[in-house]
Scaffold this motif. Sequence first.
Motif, short mmCIF file in Angstrom:
data_model
loop_
_atom_site.label_atom_id
_atom_site.label_comp_id
_atom_site.label_asym_id
_atom_site.label_seq_id
_atom_site.Cartn_x
_atom_site.Cartn_y
_atom_site.Cartn_z
N LEU B 111 0.75 -1.45 0.19
CA LEU B 111 0.11 -0.32 0.32
C LEU B 111 0.92 1.24 0.16
O LEU B 111 0.51 2.57 -0.23
CB LEU B 111 -0.53 -0.19 1.31
CG LEU B 111 -2.32 -0.97 1.50
CD1 LEU B 111 -3.09 -0.86 3.15
CD2 LEU B 111 -3.36 -0.67 -0.26
N ASP B 112 2.33 0.87 0.89
CA ASP B 112 3.30 2.19 0.71
C ASP B 112 4.23 2.09 -0.16
O ASP B 112 5.57 1.23 0.30
CB ASP B 112 3.28 2.49 2.17
CG ASP B 112 4.25 3.71 1.78
OD1 ASP B 112 4.71 4.49 0.93
OD2 ASP B 112 4.78 4.23 2.90
N SER B 113 3.48 1.91 -1.54
CA SER B 113 5.18 1.79 -2.28
C SER B 113 5.60 3.25 -2.85
O SER B 113 6.70 2.77 -3.91
CB SER B 113 4.46 1.32 -3.97
OG SER B 113 4.42 0.25 -3.76
N TYR B 114 5.92 4.39 -1.97
CA TYR B 114 6.72 5.79 -2.62
C TYR B 114 7.85 5.07 -2.52
O TYR B 114 8.17 4.76 -1.35
CB TYR B 114 5.88 6.90 -1.42
CG TYR B 114 5.08 7.01 -1.69
CD1 TYR B 114 3.98 8.26 -2.79
CD2 TYR B 114 3.61 6.83 -0.82
CE1 TYR B 114 2.69 8.13 -2.61
CE2 TYR B 114 2.53 7.22 -0.88
CZ TYR B 114 1.68 7.91 -2.19
OH TYR B 114 0.57 8.38 -1.42
N GLN B 115 8.51 5.58 -3.81
CA GLN B 115 9.78 5.44 -3.28
C GLN B 115 10.70 6.15 -2.31
O GLN B 115 11.93 6.15 -2.32
CB GLN B 115 10.35 5.83 -4.62
CG GLN B 115 9.58 5.31 -5.83
CD GLN B 115 10.32 4.12 -6.97
OE1 GLN B 115 11.67 4.23 -6.55
NE2 GLN B 115 10.71 4.30 -7.81
N HIS B 116 9.68 7.50 -2.59
CA HIS B 116 10.59 8.34 -0.54
C HIS B 116 10.47 7.81 0.22
O HIS B 116 11.39 8.35 1.10
CB HIS B 116 10.13 10.34 -1.65
CG HIS B 116 8.71 10.14 -0.49
ND1 HIS B 116 7.32 10.38 -0.53
CD2 HIS B 116 9.14 10.42 0.91
CE1 HIS B 116 6.63 10.85 0.02
NE2 HIS B 116 8.07 10.56 1.06
N HIS B 117 9.43 7.17 0.44
CA HIS B 117 9.33 6.78 1.50
C HIS B 117 10.86 5.40 2.21
O HIS B 117 11.36 5.09 3.07
CB HIS B 117 7.28 5.96 2.17
CG HIS B 117 7.28 6.97 2.21
ND1 HIS B 117 5.49 6.65 2.14
CD2 HIS B 117 7.17 7.74 3.19
CE1 HIS B 117 5.42 7.51 2.86
NE2 HIS B 117 6.16 8.50 3.09
N TYR B 118 10.75 5.25 0.19
CA TYR B 118 11.48 4.01 0.62
C TYR B 118 13.50 4.78 1.46
O TYR B 118 14.19 4.12 1.81
CB TYR B 118 12.13 3.24 -1.06
CG TYR B 118 13.02 2.09 -0.90
CD1 TYR B 118 13.12 1.34 -0.28
CD2 TYR B 118 13.67 2.53 -1.96
CE1 TYR B 118 14.40 0.21 0.32
CE2 TYR B 118 14.69 1.45 -2.46
CZ TYR B 118 14.80 0.97 -1.46
OH TYR B 118 16.00 -1.16 -1.58
N LEU B 119 13.10 5.49 0.90
CA LEU B 119 14.94 6.57 0.42
C LEU B 119 14.86 6.37 1.93
O LEU B 119 15.73 7.34 2.74
CB LEU B 119 14.58 7.71 -0.33
CG LEU B 119 15.53 8.74 -0.21
CD1 LEU B 119 16.95 7.95 -1.04
CD2 LEU B 119 16.25 10.17 -1.02
N VAL B 120 13.75 7.24 2.06
CA VAL B 120 13.40 7.78 3.88
C VAL B 120 14.14 6.05 4.48
O VAL B 120 15.00 5.96 5.63
CB VAL B 120 12.61 7.87 5.01
CG1 VAL B 120 12.60 8.25 6.00
CG2 VAL B 120 12.34 9.52 3.58
N LEU B 121 13.82 5.42 4.86
CA LEU B 121 13.58 4.47 5.22
C LEU B 121 15.78 3.89 5.13
O LEU B 121 16.25 3.21 6.25
CB LEU B 121 13.24 3.23 4.33
CG LEU B 121 13.80 1.60 5.26
CD1 LEU B 121 13.52 1.61 6.54
CD2 LEU B 121 12.38 0.46 4.51
N LEU B 122 16.14 3.45 4.57
CA LEU B 122 17.60 3.65 3.72
C LEU B 122 18.46 4.65 4.61
O LEU B 122 19.41 4.46 5.63
CB LEU B 122 17.81 3.65 2.58
CG LEU B 122 16.92 2.63 1.35
CD1 LEU B 122 17.33 2.21 -0.42
CD2 LEU B 122 17.95 1.25 2.35
N LEU B 123 17.70 5.81 4.21
CA LEU B 123 18.58 6.95 5.09
C LEU B 123 18.35 6.29 7.05
O LEU B 123 19.72 7.13 7.66
CB LEU B 123 17.76 8.39 4.68
CG LEU B 123 18.26 8.35 3.28
CD1 LEU B 123 18.19 9.95 2.93
CD2 LEU B 123 19.99 8.56 2.83
#
Lengths: 132, 476
Positions: B111-123
């Motif tokens: 449901l959350d596939s926002y790439q910026h959320h993935y980036l935030v997770l990595l950061l």
Amino acid sequence: MASRRISLFIAVFLALQLALPTSYYACREDEYDERFAWRMFSPERMVECDPRFWLHQGGRGRQRVDLNRAFHQAWIRTAQRGRVEVVRRMALELCALNPGSEVRVELICDPIDGEPYQRSADDDVCVTGEIW
Amino acid sequence: MTPLERTWNRFWFGLAVPASKLNLLRILFFGVLAVDVFLELEHAPRYGAGGFNVSHIPWLDGLGTPSRLTIVVLLLLQSYLAARVVFGVAVTSSVRVLALLYGITYLCSQLDSYQHHYLVLLLLVIASFVPWERARSEAEGAADPAIPSWALRLFTIQLALVYLWAAIAKMHPAWLDGSTLEAQMSVPWVRDAIAGTVDFGGMAWLIMLTELGLAIAIVFRAAWPVVWVIGVGLHLSIEMAGFKIGLFSYFMLGIYMLFAPDRWITAGARVLRRGWARARPIGEAIARVPRPALAAVCAGAALALVASLPFEASGVAAVLIGLAGALALWWPAGSAARVALGHTLACVFLLAGHLASDQAFDYYKYLAGTSRRLDDPDTMKMAYQRLNELAPDYGPAYYHLGNVARKDGDAAEALALYQRAQEREPPDPRPFIGAAQVHLDQGDPAAARAILATCIERVPDARSCRAALSRVPRSR
């Protein structure tokens, strides 16, 4: 010793960050599944699909599933973006919700850089577990 | 040591930035994150709706479908943790727990596939190893020493990789001919500006080359001032272009402070430090407050959350927040007064977020709509009742509750609720039709006709009332 462990962590982290996006180009079967590939604003993101799910119930013929009654809008929107795994899992969910029925799937997509096309599962997804 | 090892070590372990810059990055990055996570609350009703879920990692599906209540608790905890990192409370442990909770929330569902959320997770994973705590303690002194950090280098390289892959993705005919960009651009004046200058094809090339240039330049510290100017320009442009990407531009603008010239940040910090010096007596007074009194303040802040946040399960979240505050307060390291103040401010942030936004209203509105479509009448009724409490002027809630009462056979209650819906502005034909239906169910077509006539009189677009009136029999 600490710097070696850190160097190992960095190397693994970088390897993952190279491998995951590379896998999209090298071996990902679903071009619309762009997760982990950093493909923001890509042409694939612009695809518009119409996912259709059909229930075949014995002699009562086939009936199109009203997705709004079975799934949250956000999942329907994801399916409309052509993400095959989500479409497959939605079909399997319909199998679970409708025991004894056959479930078949059609996905009609209109990409930004090509002609509209249709993909359909001729076999019962409840038996094969796959849509194509 | 081989030359390659020397180069590797120099690159990864040789980066040092002023403590003030790390502090600024912490405040901006985690500040935006606290807001971003809080604004996700309205999306929580998606989770678990209809019992369906697909996680990002297949084996996570075995853990079951995440419920909206779990997501509410996770989001509130994350927003609190991010806020308390901003306020300098137990920074390292807070960032690590935050990374874990953020990872669970993101990875548990597509449901959350926002790439910026993935980036935030990595950061966030990388940020778990940045020496924030040391930089924060340096802020209390007069000097602004350079603090080395391999994690900060990895932070920047992660950004470079994102730009690199983003540029590669754009090396595609449908991007480079400008058609994809044109299809995504919705703000008229931006469209006109592009069409009147470099055209969409030229802009598409420019964006791809900019991303490629940033990917290369970020690697070289000497190029950071240029990176800062170009990157800020790029992300400001993206924000102005009206793409629906949440707070991504703000995240990036905050992160780009890392690339700003050190001397500017150091000079700014010096000015701030002089200002803080005037507030020192207040800090010293708080530091003299006994620990039990500080604990009472922390508990009070958590109790205020229990009493004020209207989300489902927000009580559970508030209790966990209280425990997290207590844990930080009794942790051996750090000043109890600073922890209590930071914890209380983080709780105030959540309360202010609730009061200043429509998150609770939207949460229940989306929950009501979802449960109505998915035929979950109990949840729907609860959600509309909560909407009534939150926004007594919201007409659709009365209308849908009227429908529930009608289905339950409670005609008097249904008519009362439809009546309340009819009184709201702008007028909606549906409660008039619902009330007419109740009268018809009671065998009173005259009353049904009267109410539909009122609808035609009051509602500007009364086509549905006219159609309903034409179907009402003239006499019994």
